[in-house]
Design an enzyme around this catalytic site. Structure first.
Site, PDB file in Angstrom:
ATOM      1  N   SER A 114      38.885  36.170  33.456  1.00 33.24           N
ATOM      2  CA  SER A 114      37.587  36.776  33.104  1.00 33.24           C
ATOM      3  C   SER A 114      37.670  37.888  32.062  1.00 33.24           C
ATOM      4  O   SER A 114      36.636  38.334  31.576  1.00 33.24           O
ATOM      5  CB  SER A 114      36.917  37.325  34.357  1.00 33.24           C
ATOM      6  OG  SER A 114      36.315  36.262  35.037  1.00 33.24           O
ATOM      7  N   LYS A 165      35.880  37.178  28.970  1.00 32.39           N
ATOM      8  CA  LYS A 165      34.413  37.323  28.866  1.00 32.39           C
ATOM      9  C   LYS A 165      34.043  38.478  27.941  1.00 32.39           C
ATOM     10  O   LYS A 165      32.958  38.499  27.371  1.00 32.39           O
ATOM     11  CB  LYS A 165      33.803  37.555  30.254  1.00 32.39           C
ATOM     12  CG  LYS A 165      33.944  36.350  31.185  1.00 32.39           C
ATOM     13  CD  LYS A 165      33.502  36.703  32.604  1.00 32.39           C
ATOM     14  CE  LYS A 165      33.670  35.537  33.549  1.00 32.39           C
ATOM     15  NZ  LYS A 165      33.426  35.904  34.960  1.00 32.39           N
ATOM     16  N   TYR A 216      34.517  27.305  28.513  1.00 31.70           N
ATOM     17  CA  TYR A 216      34.750  28.420  29.439  1.00 31.70           C
ATOM     18  C   TYR A 216      36.163  28.385  30.031  1.00 31.70           C
ATOM     19  O   TYR A 216      36.899  29.372  29.977  1.00 31.70           O
ATOM     20  CB  TYR A 216      33.688  28.375  30.550  1.00 31.70           C
ATOM     21  CG  TYR A 216      33.891  29.359  31.671  1.00 31.70           C
ATOM     22  CD1 TYR A 216      33.733  30.726  31.449  1.00 31.70           C
ATOM     23  CD2 TYR A 216      34.239  28.944  32.954  1.00 31.70           C
ATOM     24  CE1 TYR A 216      33.914  31.643  32.479  1.00 31.70           C
ATOM     25  CE2 TYR A 216      34.427  29.848  33.976  1.00 31.70           C
ATOM     26  CZ  TYR A 216      34.255  31.201  33.739  1.00 31.70           C
ATOM     27  OH  TYR A 216      34.439  32.108  34.745  1.00 31.70           O
ATOM     28  N   TYR A 258      33.346  43.407  38.928  1.00 33.25           N
ATOM     29  CA  TYR A 258      32.484  42.742  39.896  1.00 33.25           C
ATOM     30  C   TYR A 258      31.915  43.736  40.897  1.00 33.25           C
ATOM     31  O   TYR A 258      31.519  44.837  40.519  1.00 33.25           O
ATOM     32  CB  TYR A 258      33.240  41.602  40.616  1.00 33.25           C
ATOM     33  CG  TYR A 258      33.773  40.600  39.638  1.00 33.25           C
ATOM     34  CD1 TYR A 258      32.908  39.879  38.827  1.00 33.25           C
ATOM     35  CD2 TYR A 258      35.128  40.387  39.490  1.00 33.25           C
ATOM     36  CE1 TYR A 258      33.381  38.962  37.913  1.00 33.25           C
ATOM     37  CE2 TYR A 258      35.604  39.464  38.581  1.00 33.25           C
ATOM     38  CZ  TYR A 258      34.722  38.766  37.800  1.00 33.25           C
ATOM     39  OH  TYR A 258      35.187  37.869  36.903  1.00 33.25           O
ATOM     40  N   VAL A 285      40.825  37.218  37.542  1.00 36.67           N
ATOM     41  CA  VAL A 285      41.478  36.792  38.786  1.00 36.67           C
ATOM     42  C   VAL A 285      42.959  36.467  38.603  1.00 36.67           C
ATOM     43  O   VAL A 285      43.676  36.283  39.579  1.00 36.67           O
ATOM     44  CB  VAL A 285      40.782  35.606  39.499  1.00 36.67           C
ATOM     45  CG1 VAL A 285      39.465  35.997  40.112  1.00 36.67           C
ATOM     46  CG2 VAL A 285      40.646  34.399  38.612  1.00 36.67           C
TER      47      VAL A 285
HETATM   48  N1  GLU Z   1      37.702  31.054  35.541  1.00 37.21           N
HETATM   49  C1  GLU Z   1      37.501  31.837  36.723  1.00 37.21           C
HETATM   50  C2  GLU Z   1      36.309  31.343  37.515  1.00 37.21           C
HETATM   51  O1  GLU Z   1      35.347  30.945  36.950  1.00 37.21           O
HETATM   52  C3  GLU Z   1      37.357  33.265  36.302  1.00 37.21           C
HETATM   53  C4  GLU Z   1      37.125  34.197  37.437  1.00 37.21           C
HETATM   54  C5  GLU Z   1      37.612  35.614  37.179  1.00 37.21           C
HETATM   55  O2  GLU Z   1      38.594  35.870  36.484  1.00 37.21           O
HETATM   56  O3  GLU Z   1      36.966  36.504  37.725  1.00 37.21           O
HETATM   57  O4  GLU Z   1      36.297  31.328  38.695  1.00 37.21           O
END
Ligand code: GLU
Length: 322
Positions: free
Chosen positions: A73, A76, A200, A252, A270
């Protein structure tokens, strides 16, 4: 908080990184690896790396700072930068700027807000941002744009995209597919779901070392060589805005606790990485794959907390009295 006129004491940074690395390696608690992505389940939690790039161009590294890990993530932040550059404030018609108070992949909030995700860092918001980029650039074009962006900032140094991780993220991505379908139902998703999913999972599967990630993060530093300010006022303005979202939504449902303990804008993934920025001063990458209950790196967060206790880098000021 440091400002650009205050010199950076490199010895102090080196001592802090060496001390924190030693402390992290001796830790008895390493957290749990993410179970969300099958291919990441096997990663050993006993890793710790850290790298700090200062605005003067010095790099201070500790532990496994050269081992590549899945940035997940953290990517992002890069797609948000590209989408803000492409769309400007139009982007905020499709995605909000408020913390969600729900887990990273929660769907509840998306229904409550009629397909309008709370922010660009929860999965729903990131997927809508990528939908916008795919609409403009095409699926492969989006991945290429993120790769070019990263390549430029690591000065052309090679890095990988782990196809096994991408495939496994895609196969297990039922909830992400549901988020996209719900956004589409409410008219806030334009492209083909599989195409956006493919873009993604590939940007999430980029692998960088801490040293490389700290270099990529320098586009958010407001001062220093290649910092946002050198790319002009719009880039500087985007950096300021992206950092505000990293502060309020970057970890988060643990964003409040992270601001309280660390006091820096940051984004976690993650895969156990965290990119944190000391405005005007430094770009920091930490990696320890074991996560806490909110899905943020347990030791990575602790390492950053110790760092801003030792060096007065929290945006909320130092805690020492002398
Ligand atoms: N590709 C992971 C998902 O969509 C990213 C989640 C993350 O890093 O928080 O679950």
């Amino acid at each position: 908080m440091q400002d650009s006129s205050r010199p950076i004491d490199l010895d102090e940074v080196e001592r802090a990184v060496a001390g924190i690395t030693e402390q992290m390696r001796a830790s008895e608690q390493w957290g749990e690896v993410s179970t969300r992505i099958e291919a990441l389940k096997e990663v050993d939690t006993h890793h710790f790396g850290m790298a700090i790039l200062t605005r003067d161009g010095d790099i201070v590294a500790g532990g496994e700072a050269d081992t590549p890990f899945s940035i997940q993530s953290i990517s992002k932040v890069f797609s948000l930068e590209l989408a803000l550059e492409a769309y400007g404030d139009e982007l905020w018609k499709r995605v909000g700027r408020e913390p969600s108070g729900d887990p990273f992949n929660s769907i509840i909030d998306l229904e409550r807000h009629e397909g309008h995700p709370r922010n660009p860092f929860i999965n729903a918001g990131a997927l809508v941002v990528i939908d916008m980029l795919v609409e403009k650039l095409g699926g492969e074009g989006e991945v290429t744009a993120v790769i070019d962006f990263v390549s430029d900032l690591v000065d052309g140094e090679g890095f990988g995209i782990n196809e096994e991780v991408a495939r496994s993220d895609e196969t297990g991505g039922h909830l992400n597919r549901a988020l996209m379908s719900l956004a589409k139902h409410f008219g806030n998703f334009r492209c083909d779901i599989d195409q956006v999913m493919d873009a993604y999972v590939h940007q999430c599967a980029i692998e960088l070392s801490c040293r490389q990630l700290a270099r990529v993060g320098r586009f958010l530093m407001l001062e220093g060589p290649d910092a946002a300010s050198n790319r002009g006022d719009p880039a500087r303005c985007r950096a300021r805005r992206i950092m505000s979202l990293m502060m309020t939504c970057g970890q988060y449902d643990g964003s409040g606790d992270f601001a309280y303990r660390v006091g820096l804008p940051a984004k976690s993934g993650v895969g156990g990485g965290i990119l944190a920025i000391v405005p005007n001063t430094a770009s920091i990458a930490v990696w320890a794959p074991g996560l806490d209950a909110n899905g943020n790196s347990l030791l990575g967060t602790l390492a950053l907390e110790l760092l801003t206790d030792r060096i007065e880098w929290s945006v909320f000021g130092g805690i020492r009295t002398q």
